[in-house]
Design an enzyme around this catalytic site. Sequence first.
Site, PDB file in Angstrom:
ATOM      1  N   SER A  32     -40.900 -25.382  15.508  1.00  0.00           N
ATOM      2  CA  SER A  32     -42.027 -25.045  14.649  1.00  0.00           C
ATOM      3  C   SER A  32     -41.619 -23.950  13.660  1.00  0.00           C
ATOM      4  CB  SER A  32     -43.215 -24.594  15.507  1.00  0.00           C
ATOM      5  OG  SER A  32     -44.387 -24.483  14.727  1.00  0.00           O
ATOM      6  N   GLY A  34     -41.895 -20.619  13.672  1.00  0.00           N
ATOM      7  CA  GLY A  34     -41.187 -19.445  14.178  1.00  0.00           C
ATOM      8  C   GLY A  34     -39.700 -19.696  14.315  1.00  0.00           C
ATOM      9  N   GLU A  35     -39.339 -20.883  14.813  1.00  0.00           N
ATOM     10  CA  GLU A  35     -37.937 -21.235  14.966  1.00  0.00           C
ATOM     11  C   GLU A  35     -37.274 -21.435  13.596  1.00  0.00           C
ATOM     12  OE1 GLU A  35     -40.023 -21.307  18.358  1.00  0.00           O
ATOM     13  OE2 GLU A  35     -40.443 -22.819  16.821  1.00  0.00           O
ATOM     14  N   TYR A  36     -38.057 -21.917  12.632  1.00  0.00           N
ATOM     15  CA  TYR A  36     -37.518 -22.042  11.275  1.00  0.00           C
ATOM     16  C   TYR A  36     -37.084 -20.678  10.754  1.00  0.00           C
ATOM     17  CZ  TYR A  36     -37.278 -22.793   6.239  1.00  0.00           C
ATOM     18  OH  TYR A  36     -36.847 -22.832   4.939  1.00  0.00           O
TER      19      TYR A  36
END
Length: 391
Positions: A32, A34-36
């Site tokens: 999602s 945040g991981e991006y």
Amino acid sequence: MKLFVEGRKNTFPLLKSQINKDERVIWFHMASLGEYEQGVPVMEKVKELFPTHRIVVSFYSPSGYEVKKNSTLADLVVYLPLDTAKNVNSFLDLLHPELAIFVKYEFWPNILNELNRRDIQTVLVSGGFREDQLFFKMTNSWFKKPLEAFNHFFVQNEKSKSLLNSIGFNNVSVSGDTRFDRVANQLQLNNKLDFIEEFLDNKLCIVAGSTWPEDESLLKEFIMQNNWDVKIIIAPHTIDQDRIRAFQKSISIPSVLFTEREGKQLSDSKLLIIDTVGLLTKIYSYADIAYVGGAVGTTGLHNILEPATFGIPIITGTNFNKFPEAIHLEALKGLYAVNSKHEVISILNKLIDDPEFRLKTGSISKKYIQENGGATEMISSYFQENFVKIE
């Protein structure tokens, strides 16, 4: 759910139309948004190292895809197809990556097993592992087999490394979290927002970022009783106009929505509600105090590093046992956790009333960011040493 289902219908047509068979591809996968953000520093380095390759990003969640589908860092952004054998084979046939980079987690067994079978070089960055994951609880090798796809694991902490070592994986480096590099870089960017400056009118500023209804309920009494000459900005995590308007109506102080700011004297309002996405990081640069949402309920604490890099005190709820950065920052006293309206009012009043305490708490946050950078350099060095042959 509609975005989740409908968006995936476009994955294969997009790959067919946008990726040619003779093109060289590096694939990043993020769960999602945040991981991006964790992946951004690595993507930037990869683009420098391998400029002739195309960068394809996949998301599992609509909250990542819908915000970043037009990202200029990537040549193409798609939804990850559901993890069935047929989908995985079609996806990898069309994508044909030379290097796959997974950010933090998302261990889909069919995808990883097929990457391994095809001998596609695969790396995990900013990985985080916990004892309660099935890899470490179940003795059956089937559960850990997907992890064999990874040529190397870059993990956030020693505990993650020890857990992987305990089940036979020694290709592990403790690099730390690339989010520290990501947020530290924000200081070098232009964070100026004229409408925020107009609203603040040189007053002290509290920013409540990524809030959920339970966060807003916790803050509401302080907002209503705010006798200080302080401006408050709330940036909800989910943009639900009906809910936002209902909350605005329940607050008796002068307020304004971001989308309705035109033609209004913003400095007359004490509360500004940001009913759009993409501005919060810059808004934190104006904060004197930050409240970060997600840790009052069970939704999960949002990014505390974004405000920390600007050297400001941070307040959150108490449910952050799966977020090591919050645990560490609380222990250092750069973060204060609250679980009642009374505690919110108490810590906010202390931070407002005591500038020395406020500045000292903020300096702890800033130092924490500065001391934990460097993950991106370690990862990029590995790519230079191990993947230069793909150029």
